[in-house]
Design a protein around this motif. Sequence first.
Motif, PDB file in Angstrom:
ATOM      1  N   ILE A 448       0.857  -1.178   0.000  1.00 28.26           N
ATOM      2  CA  ILE A 448       0.000   0.000   0.000  1.00 28.26           C
ATOM      3  C   ILE A 448       0.899   1.235   0.000  1.00 28.26           C
ATOM      4  CG2 ILE A 448      -1.757   1.314   1.244  1.00 28.26           C
ATOM      5  CD1 ILE A 448      -2.889  -1.242   0.212  1.00 28.26           C
ATOM      6  N   GLU A 451      -0.574   7.228  -1.320  1.00 26.75           N
ATOM      7  CA  GLU A 451      -1.670   7.731  -2.155  1.00 26.75           C
ATOM      8  C   GLU A 451      -2.796   6.716  -2.331  1.00 26.75           C
ATOM      9  OE1 GLU A 451       1.670   6.426  -5.066  1.00 26.75           O
ATOM     10  OE2 GLU A 451       1.477   7.303  -3.052  1.00 26.75           O
ATOM     11  N   ASP A 452      -2.540   5.460  -1.950  1.00 25.62           N
ATOM     12  CA  ASP A 452      -3.562   4.423  -2.077  1.00 25.62           C
ATOM     13  C   ASP A 452      -4.285   4.130  -0.763  1.00 25.62           C
ATOM     14  OD1 ASP A 452      -2.998   4.095  -4.749  1.00 25.62           O
ATOM     15  OD2 ASP A 452      -1.544   2.488  -4.408  1.00 25.62           O
ATOM     16  N   THR A 529      -7.868  -0.001  -3.046  1.00 21.09           N
ATOM     17  CA  THR A 529      -6.944   0.227  -4.147  1.00 21.09           C
ATOM     18  C   THR A 529      -5.564  -0.254  -3.733  1.00 21.09           C
ATOM     19  OG1 THR A 529      -5.977   1.891  -5.614  1.00 21.09           O
ATOM     20  CG2 THR A 529      -6.480   2.600  -3.389  1.00 21.09           C
ATOM     21  N   VAL A 530      -4.872  -0.897  -4.665  1.00 18.44           N
ATOM     22  CA  VAL A 530      -3.583  -1.491  -4.339  1.00 18.44           C
ATOM     23  C   VAL A 530      -2.810  -1.741  -5.629  1.00 18.44           C
ATOM     24  CG1 VAL A 530      -4.404  -3.883  -4.445  1.00 18.44           C
ATOM     25  CG2 VAL A 530      -2.477  -3.306  -2.966  1.00 18.44           C
ATOM     26  N   ARG A 549      -2.608  -3.200 -10.895  1.00 21.85           N
ATOM     27  CA  ARG A 549      -3.194  -2.151 -10.080  1.00 21.85           C
ATOM     28  C   ARG A 549      -4.704  -2.353  -9.992  1.00 21.85           C
ATOM     29  NH1 ARG A 549      -1.569   2.559  -8.061  1.00 21.85           N
ATOM     30  NH2 ARG A 549      -3.052   4.234  -7.728  1.00 21.85           N
ATOM     31  N   THR A 551      -7.978  -0.597  -8.857  1.00 22.66           N
ATOM     32  CA  THR A 551      -8.381   0.784  -8.622  1.00 22.66           C
ATOM     33  C   THR A 551      -9.883   0.848  -8.377  1.00 22.66           C
ATOM     34  OG1 THR A 551      -8.232   3.043  -9.520  1.00 22.66           O
ATOM     35  CG2 THR A 551      -8.773   1.273 -11.079  1.00 22.66           C
ATOM     36  N   SER A 555     -12.758   5.848  -9.560  1.00 25.86           N
ATOM     37  CA  SER A 555     -11.548   6.624  -9.779  1.00 25.86           C
ATOM     38  C   SER A 555     -11.472   7.109 -11.227  1.00 25.86           C
ATOM     39  CB  SER A 555     -10.313   5.786  -9.456  1.00 25.86           C
ATOM     40  OG  SER A 555     -10.159   4.743 -10.412  1.00 25.86           O
TER      41      SER A 555
END
Length: 810
Positions: A448, A451-452, A529-530, A549, A551, A555
């Motif tokens: 992580i 920003e996630d 999110t990762v 990713r 999301t 997003s």
Amino acid sequence: MPDAYSNGPAKQFPLSALTASLLLSAVAPFADAAAEDTKLNAVTVISTGVRGQQRTVADSPAPIDIINSDQLLKTGRAELSEAISKLLPSFNFGTNIAGYNSVTRPLSNRSLGPTYTLVLVNGKRRHNGAVGQRGSIDNSGANAVDIDLIPVSAVDHIEILKDSAAAQYGSDAVAGVINIILKATDSGGHLETSYGKLYSGQGETLKVAGDEGFKLGESGFFHLAADARKRGEASWNDKADSTVKAYNDPAKQAAWDHVAIKNGDPDLKAFNLAYNAELPLDDVTLYSFSTYGERDAEAANYYRLPNGTASVPEIFPDGYFPLNNIKDTDYQFLFGGKGELANWNWDLSTTYGRNNVHHSSDLNLNPSLGTASPTSFSNLATFRFEQWVNNLDFTRHYDSLFNLTSPVQVSAGLEHRWERFRTFAGEPDAYITGTYPAASGAQAAVTIRPEDEVSLIRNNYAGYLDLGFDLTERWFVDVAGRIEHYDDDSGNTFGLKVNSRYELTDTVAVRGTVGTGFRAPSLTQIGYTVADNRVATDVNGNVVPAVTRLTPSSSSLAKALGGDDLKPEKSRNLGLGLTWQPAPRTSVTADAYLIDIDDRIALTSNIYDQGNGVINGILQSQGVASGTWVNYYTNAFDTRTRGLDIVADHTTPLDALGDVRWSLGFNYNKTTIEDMRDTPASLAGSGVTLVGRDREGDLTEASPKTKWIVGANWKLDDLAVNLQTTRYGSVKTLAVNPSGDRSFGAKWITDLDIAYTFFDHLTASIGGTNIFDVRPDKHAVYSSLGLAAYGNPPFYPGGGYWYTKLAYDF
């Protein structure tokens, strides 16, 4: 049906067929048994299915199974979720060998994922786990309840409602309810230890467990239970073939053992603790229960080849197997009171639960940092889910109401549920990209980034009304309605359920249900999110390195790739059943069902550039590196699930030879896709299918359409023998490209438990699960590394397991 699968079964087809024929032929001879024999299960009282009203299982208007503690303890190596799947035909326990996702296993009911079955403890909602389902056959992203963190030693019995109950218990009870009833005695106890391992020598398992009841005040109780277990790692992958070159040096290549994969069961240590207490006072009874669990797992992964792009020869000259360290800390605490006021029984309670999952790694690298890379990462990512639930329930019995001359049971209640999902960033060395010309990020790990990180909070407010009518001596009708309000985009919903039971004769009854359901997107589906540095499967079924990713669907990246805000799932269900008790100690039930779910949420197929530059162009416009693979959750499908449950149970007295209890369970289940989301215009020309055949197959082909459980339990004085055989129907794995489709044949799995009790208190047992060492077919897409040759089977693929057990009751 209560205790329907309590006792063991048989194996391979001839034996199972014999057992089934004996069961069916045994019904007639006892049709005229002595009248004083109590009908089977007539004294088993349950509370699940009709709010505020206890009924016997035989009188239940909805299909209910009961699993008692003795049955749970006879399932060998199984933990709580796997034990349920071994005992009930409509439940399946998936195998997930996807590295960091290999600890929490999906338990599905009627081929619907775990998020569609509500879990209660003592009738109160259990909190969810912190990790969304991803991998194996469940890619819904929902964070299911992890019941393996409840000690088996604390469980008195489990009531399983195999029918939609969203209008009674909450919006996620689409497929049914699991109600775990804790032990509630004020004296006595049980101590137990067991040891076993797989036939392969792997998976060595040691368990110790115990519980004891204590008197609390004049008429209360405090029951304490704990268990601890240690399980060694096990894997069942093939070795890498001769095309895999791990070393440039021919001598080292020749000496290499070609073990390139260690995915499978992680090494695991776990400890669970629970109490259940009740204290009657003058006008109120106080009650409380709590569970606490810790679980440490160490999961192995792909071999990072010494000559590969994920290695730094100066640090690991012979390559390395990265280890995922996964620590679960879980607890729930409930306190409440109940009493009577103005002829109304009331129950007020509050409960808080939290599940925290922390990831770290040893024997690992961030290869892009070169020789400056750490070889362990103490903090990769942390996931946390919290839930606080407050309930106020009322119930009252009326001899007549609404001008009816028959009795009416009225139940009503209010609920407030607060829940929060959070993720916490790991250490920078785990995810930054250095200058060394090699792969970026800690390997085989979920990380992580700041920003996630996400912190989502949601409140739910609900009220319900449940009316049970005995219209005649033979006809019962229950009507329930529930209104819910979510303070996020999920909005408002109203659910309705009507079920009824009519006794055609003293031995035959029909029952049926019609209802609606509503499941708001899980917070994990909404916000998780990762980015991870693992491997992924391309459209041709090849396993390849990939930076993937996940999301959120809302997003800007997901919307550029065709995503949209998630909508709630809406369901409708029908059920029709028949119960038959032709003789004392004999019971047969058959229940057909239909469940429609609209806007069902699933993970998209892998979205990545396929050589035409379309996806890379979108990624670059969003500031995401070219070559990244992207997924998000979407309302992908409208589905219809149709099925049939049959359960039969009969006890044959053999006089001097003891008693034999025969059991038979069957489930037929088929899910079809009625509609699905089209690939959005933004992906036109990319070659990408947003929701491909692989995701369709997760729902329609990955679970067996048929499952048989046939059992016999023979008791002679102090000797007890349980034999059980289970037939799992064939399954398929669909790929985006049809050439990658694979089929896996039906298999019979046989379990045996033999126990003898000495001195009335000490019981020694020996047994085995899958005693004939049956494995799934090796039909998975061929992997030169030897990965997952068995695919994703509906039963444990590690083969036979033997165990010994010693228990003391006092």
